[in-house]
Scaffold this active site. Structure first.
Site, PDB file in Angstrom:
ATOM      1  N   LEU A 161       0.833  -1.203   0.000  1.00  0.00           N
ATOM      2  CA  LEU A 161       0.000   0.000   0.000  1.00  0.00           C
ATOM      3  C   LEU A 161       0.865   1.250   0.000  1.00  0.00           C
ATOM      4  CD1 LEU A 161      -2.614  -1.175   2.657  1.00  0.00           C
ATOM      5  CD2 LEU A 161      -2.625  -1.537   0.180  1.00  0.00           C
ATOM      6  N   GLU A 162       0.735   2.020  -1.085  1.00  0.00           N
ATOM      7  CA  GLU A 162       1.474   3.265  -1.219  1.00  0.00           C
ATOM      8  C   GLU A 162       0.655   4.467  -0.770  1.00  0.00           C
ATOM      9  OE1 GLU A 162       4.862   4.200  -2.565  1.00  0.00           O
ATOM     10  OE2 GLU A 162       4.819   2.367  -1.391  1.00  0.00           O
ATOM     11  N   HIS A 163      -0.624   4.301  -0.640  1.00  0.00           N
ATOM     12  CA  HIS A 163      -1.459   5.394  -0.140  1.00  0.00           C
ATOM     13  C   HIS A 163      -2.619   4.794   0.634  1.00  0.00           C
ATOM     14  CE1 HIS A 163      -4.856   4.843  -2.926  1.00  0.00           C
ATOM     15  NE2 HIS A 163      -3.948   4.516  -3.818  1.00  0.00           N
ATOM     16  N   ARG A 220      10.280  -2.555   3.821  1.00  0.00           N
ATOM     17  CA  ARG A 220      10.986  -1.933   2.698  1.00  0.00           C
ATOM     18  C   ARG A 220      12.011  -0.904   3.193  1.00  0.00           C
ATOM     19  NH1 ARG A 220       6.291   0.404  -0.841  1.00  0.00           N
ATOM     20  NH2 ARG A 220       8.091   1.421  -1.814  1.00  0.00           N
TER      21      ARG A 220
END
Length: 307
Positions: A161-163, A220
């Site tokens: 999930l980046e946003h 990450r």
């Protein structure tokens, strides 16, 4: 015969939640000192020139391959879903998945990615996404569902999930997936993983992770201003302590070109990162971003024997 399923109540009962967590606990077992695990997970599907899925599994380098991304979903369950595999042909993909599984390499699908066309604002949208995943990539068989991989079943779901924020209902999706953790017939696990930003906690996925039912978390340590220098022992310790019954993986880029920040060459990884990471009793291994760059640098081949 069409696959049917009774819709559960949105309010998960305390007994049901306890059952899910207990099953996850028993499957994972208590964490113990791992040392070298040889576990290397790789993301595949972001570059057409990275080679086929079958080739990735046949390399013998990876213990899991994550296909990326299912990058459109959400809203109020309006049926808008999109799988982006960077132009890889879908013909023969089912056979490749079965080949990977035959070799003992599970293949998961990652939801999310770098675009902005996904969200889970309601329980309804989370349950609709579960229905899409289950019937399109796993054990469901609704007659009107197109299965891009035919009768091949994937092995798990990853959340990348980046946003988004804590209001998104990824915990609802996680609990629904956990209820289907054991496949009917062959008894294999449905692996539930998350790929999180390095700074603890990652609010995009925290509520889901706090259910305690995730098998793995890939942290990450790249492309993040909070870990611009790469691996952070302090952040690693927070992740390992917060989820003691979840295997925690060190996420690294396979080359300097694979990420803007955070690259560690294999020698630096061996000298300064792995000895620290392996002190955690729930150390799981290394996650590589991604197959395209790894194929060119042989990063995973350089580290596999001692991670």
């Amino acid at each position: 015969m069409a696959f049917t399923r009774r819709r559960p109540s949105l309010a998960v009962s305390a007994a049901a939640l306890l059952f899910v967590v207990l099953i996850s606990f028993l499957l994972a077992g208590p964490a113990s000192a791992q040392g070298k695990t040889g576990q290397v997970t790789v993301f595949w599907g972001r570059h057409r020139d990275e080679g086929s899925l079958r080739e990735a599994c046949d390399s013998g380098l990876y213990s899991m391959v994550i296909m990326s991304f299912l990058d459109v979903y959400g809203g109020n369950g309006n049926g808008n879903y999109h799988l982006d595999l960077s132009g890889h042909p879908l013909a023969g993909m089912g056979a490749a998945i079965k080949r990977c599984q035959f070799l003992g390499v599970p293949v998961s699908i990652s939801i999310g990615g770098f675009g902005g066309a996904y969200s889970l604002p309601t329980n309804q949208s989370a349950l609709a996404l579960f229905d899409h995943l289950w019937n399109t990539y796993f054990g469901g068989s609704l007659n009107d569902t197109r299965r891009p991989f035919g009768d091949a079943w994937l092995d798990g779901v990853d959340m990348f999930l980046e946003h988004g924020d804590a209001a998104d209902r990824y915990s609802t999706l996680a609990l629904e997936l956990a209820k289907h953790n054991i496949r009917a017939g062959d008894g294999k696990l449905l692996h539930l993983t998350a790929t999180a930003h390095c700074r603890f906690p990652d609010d995009r996925v925290k509520e889901a992770l706090d259910t305690g039912i995730f098998e793995r978390i890939h942290v990450r340590f790249y492309d993040d201003p909070d870990c611009a220098a790469g691996f952070s022992a302090a952040e690693w310790a927070k992740w390992a302590a917060a989820y003691p019954f979840t295997k925690i993986y060190v996420g690294v880029p396979a080359s300097p070109q694979a990420a803007e920040t955070g690259y560690k060459d294999p020698a630096a990884l061996r000298r300064a990162v792995v000895p620290v990471a392996q002190k955690a009793s729930n150390y799981g291994g290394v996650m590589i971003w991604d197959r395209y760059f790894d194929k060119r640098s042989n990063y995973s081949g350089s580290i596999k024997s001692w991670v």
